[in-house]
Design an enzyme around this catalytic site. Sequence first.
Site, PDB file in Angstrom:
ATOM      1  N   ALA A   1      95.004 -37.076  34.437  1.00  0.00           N
ATOM      2  CA  ALA A   1      95.361 -36.095  35.632  1.00  0.00           C
ATOM      3  C   ALA A   1      94.398 -35.513  36.125  1.00  0.00           C
ATOM      4  O   ALA A   1      94.440 -34.226  36.717  1.00  0.00           O
ATOM      5  CB  ALA A   1      96.728 -35.560  34.960  1.00  0.00           C
ATOM      6  N   ILE A   2      93.242 -36.057  36.521  1.00  0.00           N
ATOM      7  CA  ILE A   2      92.184 -35.246  36.980  1.00  0.00           C
ATOM      8  C   ILE A   2      91.847 -35.913  38.307  1.00  0.00           C
ATOM      9  O   ILE A   2      91.972 -37.036  38.628  1.00  0.00           O
ATOM     10  CB  ILE A   2      90.802 -35.765  36.016  1.00  0.00           C
ATOM     11  CG1 ILE A   2      90.969 -34.951  34.625  1.00  0.00           C
ATOM     12  CG2 ILE A   2      89.668 -35.243  36.741  1.00  0.00           C
ATOM     13  CD1 ILE A   2      91.219 -33.741  34.479  1.00  0.00           C
TER      14      ILE A   2
ATOM     15  N   VAL B   1     107.616 -59.648  39.533  1.00  0.00           N
ATOM     16  CA  VAL B   1     107.317 -60.725  40.040  1.00  0.00           C
ATOM     17  C   VAL B   1     106.922 -61.981  39.254  1.00  0.00           C
ATOM     18  O   VAL B   1     106.476 -61.678  38.214  1.00  0.00           O
ATOM     19  CB  VAL B   1     105.920 -60.305  40.836  1.00  0.00           C
ATOM     20  CG1 VAL B   1     105.332 -61.589  41.374  1.00  0.00           C
ATOM     21  CG2 VAL B   1     106.192 -59.560  41.921  1.00  0.00           C
TER      22      VAL B   1
ATOM     23  N   THR C   1      99.767 -47.331  34.294  1.00  0.00           N
ATOM     24  CA  THR C   1      98.746 -46.503  34.016  1.00  0.00           C
ATOM     25  C   THR C   1      98.678 -45.345  34.834  1.00  0.00           C
ATOM     26  O   THR C   1      98.328 -44.014  34.316  1.00  0.00           O
ATOM     27  CB  THR C   1      97.660 -47.081  34.690  1.00  0.00           C
ATOM     28  OG1 THR C   1      97.416 -48.410  33.849  1.00  0.00           O
ATOM     29  CG2 THR C   1      96.367 -46.568  34.445  1.00  0.00           C
TER      30      THR C   1
ATOM     31  N   SER D   1      89.843 -45.418  36.040  1.00  0.00           N
ATOM     32  CA  SER D   1      89.373 -44.040  36.629  1.00  0.00           C
ATOM     33  C   SER D   1      88.106 -44.394  37.532  1.00  0.00           C
ATOM     34  O   SER D   1      87.368 -45.475  37.357  1.00  0.00           O
ATOM     35  CB  SER D   1      88.719 -43.361  35.492  1.00  0.00           C
ATOM     36  OG  SER D   1      88.405 -42.417  35.685  1.00  0.00           O
TER      37      SER D   1
ATOM     38  N   HIS E   1      88.653 -36.418  39.913  1.00  0.00           N
ATOM     39  CA  HIS E   1      87.312 -36.201  39.891  1.00  0.00           C
ATOM     40  C   HIS E   1      86.556 -35.771  40.891  1.00  0.00           C
ATOM     41  O   HIS E   1      86.846 -36.281  42.212  1.00  0.00           O
ATOM     42  CB  HIS E   1      86.967 -37.577  39.386  1.00  0.00           C
ATOM     43  CG  HIS E   1      87.488 -37.890  37.976  1.00  0.00           C
ATOM     44  ND1 HIS E   1      86.954 -37.362  36.798  1.00  0.00           N
ATOM     45  CD2 HIS E   1      88.367 -38.857  37.720  1.00  0.00           C
ATOM     46  CE1 HIS E   1      87.598 -37.839  35.809  1.00  0.00           C
ATOM     47  NE2 HIS E   1      88.630 -38.712  36.306  1.00  0.00           N
TER      48      HIS E   1
ATOM     49  N   SER F   1      92.394 -40.132  41.622  1.00  0.00           N
ATOM     50  CA  SER F   1      91.544 -39.479  42.431  1.00  0.00           C
ATOM     51  C   SER F   1      91.605 -40.234  43.878  1.00  0.00           C
ATOM     52  O   SER F   1      91.304 -39.524  44.910  1.00  0.00           O
ATOM     53  CB  SER F   1      90.148 -38.886  41.984  1.00  0.00           C
ATOM     54  OG  SER F   1      90.178 -38.631  40.792  1.00  0.00           O
TER      55      SER F   1
END
Lengths: 122, 474, 429
Positions: free
Chosen positions: B46-47, B172, B40, B337, B49, B341
């Site tokens: 690529a923010i 794993v 992910t 999300s 927030h 951040s």
Amino acid sequence: MTETRELICINCPLGCGLTVTLKDKEVVKVEGNTCPKGEAYGKKEVTDPTRIVTSTVRVSGGVLPVVSVKTASDIPKGKIMDCAEALKSVQVQAPVAAGDVVLENVCGTGVSVIATKNVSAA
Amino acid sequence: MYDVVIIGAGVTGSAVARELSRYQLKTLVLEREEDVCCGTSKANSAIVHAGFDAAPGSMKAVMNVRGSKKMKALSEELDFPYKQNGSLVLCFQESDIPKLEELRERGEKNGVEGLEIVTGKRIWEMEPNLSPDVKAMLYAPTGGIVCPFKLTIAMAENANVNGVEFSFDTCVEDIRAMEGGYRITTGKGVVETKCVVNAAGVYADVWNNKVSERKLSITPRKGEYCLLDKKAGDFVYHTVFQLPTKMGKGVLITPTVHGNLLVGPTAEDIEDKEGVNTTAQGLEKVASQARLSAGEVPLRMVITSFAGLRATEKGEDFILGEAPDAPGFFNAAGIESPGLSSAPAIGEYLAELIAEKLQAKKKENFISKREDIPCVAEASPEEIQALIAKDPAYGNVICRCETVTEGEIVNAIRRPLGARSLDGVKRRTRAGMGRCQAGFCSPRTMEILAREWKTSPLTLTKAGGDSRLLTGEK
Amino acid sequence: MKNTFDLIIVGGGPAGLAAGIQAKKAGVEDLLILERDHELGGILNQCIHNGFGLHTFKEELTGPEYAQRYIDQAMELEIPYKLNTMVLDIAREGNEKIVTIMNREDGLVFLRTKAVILAMGCRERPRGALNIPGYRPAGIYTAGTAQRLVNMEGYMPGREVVILGSGDIGLIMARRMTLEGAKVKVVAELMPYSGGLQRNIVQCLEDFHIPLKLSHTVVDIRGKERVTGITIAQVDENRKPIPGTEEFYSCDTLLLSCGLIPENELSGKLGARLSPVTSGPVVNESLETSVEGVFACGNVLHVHDLVDYVSEEAGRAGSHAAEYIRDWDKDRSRDNKENAVRIQTEGGIRYSVPQMIRPEHMEDTVTVRFRVGRVFQDVYVSVYRGEERILHKKRRKMAPGEMEQLVLKKSDLTAAGGLDKIVMKVEEA
């Protein structure tokens, strides 16, 4: 017995559409060509089709790992894959000059395979 | 026996690793892929927030605001690209303006500074390309953009320099509680550890559920994106969102820190935890949704499209901390999300919990700074000349689109946790990230990879595993 | 290194070499060719097949052989060149141009020159630009990248291949991969006609029984690590896939031959006006871009089918650059762009090169090359000077994949009365 074959001339980028008429397996007429080469191609393509084969062969001790090659003249179309196969085991020693024979009489065609590029020794 | 084993070298696992490396602990990161930042973390918006979106009091809200506030200092310390460009949330109907107000109030409760609702002419003064249908927008000046690869790589490298071990290509297979810790079976053998950090992304539910009765359920929520040419990079200055829905923050349009334009994501719940394929419908949806915000968004300048999976936990919040019935098993689960951040804050939060649990002391010789690979494309002529004087390989351009040199690629390979694949080189240097998408540079990069790793090009991969680039000699 | 020149040529492929040779023959002594690869010859080095040079040398040569003829001439003329050198920027400073170059030996250097010839060639359209959905595994290559791997490096990029796009490189690679033992399962072409030359369909596909599916495209790429299969589907007249026509091909490789785009980064940065149709710079009859003293030729100007035409065009750019340098001290204020007449293309003609003509500057004739937007049969190509038709040429067949040309006479263009526009169009018989 008369039959006609539709071909596309591969002599040059024009790609003329040819109609070749055969009577008893003999070419009697080539139409659609723009130049004499087209007529010759039309005749040959339906009786004895041939191609130039281009490939590469391995080079040892050179500045490049492979050198490009071609059959010095056209060979029967049916031998293209055999020719490619034969070239797989060919290895040449650098330096190689364009025009050098890398394989003589490829697949019994009487045609040599020659280098098309210079590869100097490393 | 390890003190801590971290499962997953994404942005969360790497952040925890870096923060743990401040302590006198024996730490190992297990990663099933061949490199850090392969799940992910590599395919998202690529923010950074601002933090107005999450419900006040939720872990998402707390970690987002805290992480976002740390990002600038961290970017200086670890030398990765970050820019505070501010973000906008668009509202297309007068009747929705109260929802913007609500968002602003929520943001203020979360501690986001400088929020403001913008209306009228100022909308287009701030962003001339926005649709004439915009009625109002929420402006969050603290919103930012970051390079997610470089953020993750920087934290992982720094952790490694400070003694954290990384084991790649290590999947794993099982986790069992044992006396005083956990026994983890991997494809490469068994490791024992006092504590586990479960940062396994979309698989975090699987490992939690092995040891805890408080079951988690993570659904991959697919997001498809289009990345546009740098020529389109100044189409917007801010990150432009639409009013969020239940499925997420909607399709955004944003510049990237490297100057491209990014458009996406869609939001679709799927079954397959490996389902990172794009779809015709998805890409069409990205286009049509983006046009709502800005009708002229130059989508024909697309250079690549991709899809990422958000690890959405059914409770819709981050699950952070020790599992109640599994002592020493720390979750960093459901990190969707604003996970990117939040990463710096999550790393610190979990590291502190673990350090306390293990009574760990801080190291005296912790190296806090890290220097990135020199970037010739962004360097001044004097800097370039100095680089080439030291190493002529910095004068040899390999990637013509992004002006990446042999020196940078060699550096990317030789540094801690160095690149082993084409994608590894790409994420570290941007070679192959440009408009020709590696058509020109991949044979050249392969040559350098083979030389540096002293291997045959036939063994090289795009991204590890069976992603071989060549099938044989001619 | 020496850092002032009369002429700098960016690119040492067929265009750059021919331009350099002609410029030197026309009297330019102080010139330099810059090449980013480790040898001269450009893309011809990887085009090991034959079929080059029929027009120029009246014989069929392979790419390396054709390149060598020009390299030999350049060596004989002692034209200076630099290998392994990337041009990072071209900028104007007064009438002079500053060319920023970088390599291992010299580092970063700023070169000053009177004239520049752009000869950087073109690049292939990658998967991303085609927005093909699916996974992003290894095994997806542009045809040209595959060609480099096979012909220059001696590696096979795959064993079972699907090719999207029937551009010439794709067709050539279908044969090449087959000769090396790979199985090429199908070539899919989005358009209802082939993008490559007819002769290549015959000798690269038909000779090897490789099916060509027109009006088809790739709708899915499978495989998480390496390609495991490709789904293609037929498209309707709007080029949208038709549901229910999907066919799955198991394979490990997808080659893309979906068009070439002039490498226009430097041209654009320099501020040369670019054509939205060709993606190359707009040029006048002297092949000069909108930036004075900067000329363009070959595939950086517009994508050619035949290298012979590249060489010919590049030679003209070389001569014109030589003239420009010869007249360096002359007052240029009167040949400003206002005297240039635009060639307007319509009625099926997509573009022309040159796009502008300055009648008083042109030689007795100028060759105008163009492409059509669809297949035409038994039509006329006409040229109008204002209302007056000055050329009317029959064409038996024209296709978008094949570049056309015609020759305009100065006498036709400069006849009495002012000339404000030239119109080129296809007219039904």
